[in-house]
Design a protein around this motif. Structure first.
Motif, PDB file in Angstrom:
ATOM      1  N   UNK A   1       0.860  -1.239   0.096  1.00 35.94           N
ATOM      2  CA  UNK A   1      -0.062   0.142  -0.040  1.00 35.94           C
ATOM      3  C   UNK A   1       0.856   1.223   0.106  1.00 35.94           C
ATOM      4  N   UNK A   2       0.375   2.215  -1.002  1.00 32.79           N
ATOM      5  CA  UNK A   2       1.085   3.442  -0.837  1.00 32.79           C
ATOM      6  C   UNK A   2      -0.078   4.649  -0.855  1.00 32.79           C
TER       7      UNK A   2
ATOM      8  N   UNK B   1       1.450   6.940  -6.039  1.00 34.88           N
ATOM      9  CA  UNK B   1       0.824   5.718  -5.588  1.00 34.88           C
ATOM     10  C   UNK B   1       0.750   4.465  -6.282  1.00 34.88           C
ATOM     11  N   UNK B   2       1.208   4.369  -7.347  1.00 35.90           N
ATOM     12  CA  UNK B   2       1.354   3.245  -8.326  1.00 35.90           C
ATOM     13  C   UNK B   2       2.750   2.471  -7.817  1.00 35.90           C
ATOM     14  N   UNK B   3       2.499   1.430  -7.625  1.00 30.25           N
ATOM     15  CA  UNK B   3       3.352   0.478  -6.763  1.00 30.25           C
ATOM     16  C   UNK B   3       3.971  -0.666  -7.838  1.00 30.25           C
ATOM     17  N   UNK B   4       5.015  -0.745  -8.042  1.00 30.84           N
ATOM     18  CA  UNK B   4       5.811  -2.136  -8.261  1.00 30.84           C
ATOM     19  C   UNK B   4       6.377  -2.909  -7.152  1.00 30.84           C
ATOM     20  N   UNK B   5       6.102  -4.208  -7.330  1.00 28.08           N
ATOM     21  CA  UNK B   5       6.448  -4.998  -6.247  1.00 28.08           C
ATOM     22  C   UNK B   5       7.620  -6.022  -6.896  1.00 28.08           C
TER      23      UNK B   5
ATOM     24  N   UNK C   1      11.853  -9.144  -0.506  1.00 28.57           N
ATOM     25  CA  UNK C   1      10.620  -8.523  -1.284  1.00 28.57           C
ATOM     26  C   UNK C   1      10.786  -6.825  -1.172  1.00 28.57           C
ATOM     27  N   UNK C   2      10.673  -6.499  -2.271  1.00 25.98           N
ATOM     28  CA  UNK C   2      10.817  -4.897  -2.313  1.00 25.98           C
ATOM     29  C   UNK C   2       9.736  -4.162  -3.254  1.00 25.98           C
ATOM     30  N   UNK C   3       9.283  -3.129  -2.743  1.00 25.99           N
ATOM     31  CA  UNK C   3       8.220  -2.567  -3.297  1.00 25.99           C
ATOM     32  C   UNK C   3       8.590  -0.806  -3.475  1.00 25.99           C
ATOM     33  N   UNK C   4       8.510  -0.335  -4.878  1.00 27.19           N
ATOM     34  CA  UNK C   4       8.894   1.106  -5.255  1.00 27.19           C
ATOM     35  C   UNK C   4       7.784   1.692  -5.954  1.00 27.19           C
ATOM     36  N   UNK C   5       7.546   3.134  -5.790  1.00 27.56           N
ATOM     37  CA  UNK C   5       6.358   3.708  -6.534  1.00 27.56           C
ATOM     38  C   UNK C   5       6.911   4.341  -7.683  1.00 27.56           C
ATOM     39  N   UNK C   6       6.066   5.186  -8.526  1.00 27.08           N
ATOM     40  CA  UNK C   6       6.247   5.633  -9.589  1.00 27.08           C
ATOM     41  C   UNK C   6       6.557   7.329  -9.479  1.00 27.08           C
ATOM     42  N   UNK C   7       6.622   7.633  -8.367  1.00 29.32           N
ATOM     43  CA  UNK C   7       6.842   9.126  -8.072  1.00 29.32           C
ATOM     44  C   UNK C   7       8.135   9.585  -8.488  1.00 29.32           C
TER      45      UNK C   7
END
Length: 380
Positions: free
Chosen positions: A85-86, A93-97, A135-141
């Protein structure tokens, strides 16, 4: 609102008085009143929209996780479900996992904000028994923000998919004859690359026969250690070599096994005395050989066999080297134990006869004279 915004009473400028948080409120409504000194007033409504800033990192939450997976699980088996969640909006707020690329797993998006980690291929515990999955999550900001990595450890549980393997493909062992029953002859060893009960190896002697008797009447195998023991005393002259087959079987269900052949050689001991084959004594008879007076040098009178008493007649004119007779003997042992040599044990005149060390031939070593005794008794 009054804590967040302020209006300049003279100019009408509206300024931000405190930090705004898009995630708490996206819009604000201000009602502003203007008045003059003559007592007239007017009001207006101002809508302020807050633009999102990429100030929130994605948050990873592990919804379900199996800390162990069987090594025979098919590809596509789910091992974990995560929620990401972002709180930012739009691209922020778009996330890639993602997960680390050095593991045989992949991450798949299932529902919005939910991801499943599944196996890509079959696993092999004997090759890699444990995996660390990050596990890594990053947004598109802009710039993008990444979550704090979350690492889980997955253990691969064993299935019985490896048969025992013997240290050698073929064994040979020796037993010296006349051994004591129960003698430890040799040991075989097998290794199973599974774990636990699946790797516990026991040893079994495969049923077979030798000379009409079960092989177990000759040899036994310790089920725990693989030690091979002699059940009986062996006689080289009766049995020189035989093969046994040992099975190594693991404790899995169903069990897996492999076989190995052990060739056992019986080694000779010098346990048999030579036997005289010639001259042959039959019923205690006394054998007499007559040599003509005209016999030449090297004339063959007779041959001697087992334990006989033989009378040979040697002419007085016999020359040096005259062949009186020959003793023939055999030894049923083998190798050096069967090599025979002959020796003149007793003789009234050792200067008259000799026996060949290797061939057993009895010959004169000097000229026979009238002074020599008529009878000469030799023991070989």
């Amino acid at each position: 609102v009054k804590q967040l915004f302020e209006v300049n009473v003279n100019t009408g400028e509206i300024r931000v008085a405190d930090k705004l948080d898009f995630e708490k409120s996206k819009t604000y409504q201000l009602n502003v009143q203007a008045s003059d000194h003559g007592g007239y007033t007017d009001t207006c409504k101002i809508i302020i929209q807050v633009i999102d800033e990429n100030d929130n990192v994605p948050v990873i939450q592990l919804m379900s996780f199996s800390n162990a997976i069987s090594e025979d699980s098919p590809a596509g088996t789910t091992i974990a479900v995560v929620n990401v969640n972002d709180e930012d909006s739009e691209g922020n707020g778009v996330v890639k996992c993602s997960i680390n690329s050095d593991v045989p797993f992949q991450i798949e998006s299932s529902l919005t904000g939910y991801y499943a980690i599944v196996t890509e291929t079959l696993l092999d515990r004997e090759t890699i028994p444990e995996y660390n999955i990050t596990i890594t999550a990053s947004d598109e900001g802009s710039p993008p923000l990444s979550s704090t990595n979350k690492t889980v450890t997955l253990r691969v549980s064993d299935v019985n998919d490896n048969a025992p393997v013997f240290e050698q493909r073929y064994y040979e062992a020796n037993i010296v004859e006349n051994n004591s029953p129960g003698l430890n002859v040799f040991s075989v060893k097998a290794q199973d690359f599974d774990s636990g009960q699946n790797a516990r190896v026991s040893y079994v002697l495969i049923d077979s026969e030798y000379n009409g008797s079960p092989i177990s009447s000759y040899i036994s195998v310790n089920a725990e250690s693989g030690a091979i023991q002699a059940v009986r005393s062996f006689d080289y002259e009766q049995m020189k070599m035989f093969d046994i087959i040992v099975k190594g079987q693991d404790g899995g269900s169903p069990p897996l096994s492999s076989n190995v052949t052990v060739k056992i050689h019986i080694l000779d001991q010098n346990d048999n005395a030579p036997q005289v084959l010639y001259p042959v004594q039959t019923g205690g008879s006394l054998v007499t050989e007559i040599v003509p007076r005209s016999a030449d040098v090297g004339y063959l009178v007779t041959k001697v066999t087992a334990g006989s008493l033989v009378t040979e007649i040697v002419p007085r004119s016999a020359d040096v080297g005259y062949l009186v007779t020959k003793v023939v003997a055999v030894d049923v042992d083998s190798g050096q134990n069967a090599w025979l040599s002959y020796k003149l044990h007793k003789a009234p005149d050792r200067a008259l006869f000799e026996v060949g060390l290797q061939n057993g031939e009895i010959r004169t070593i000097r000229q026979v004279t009238d002074k020599d005794a008529v009878k000469q008794r030799l023991t070989v």
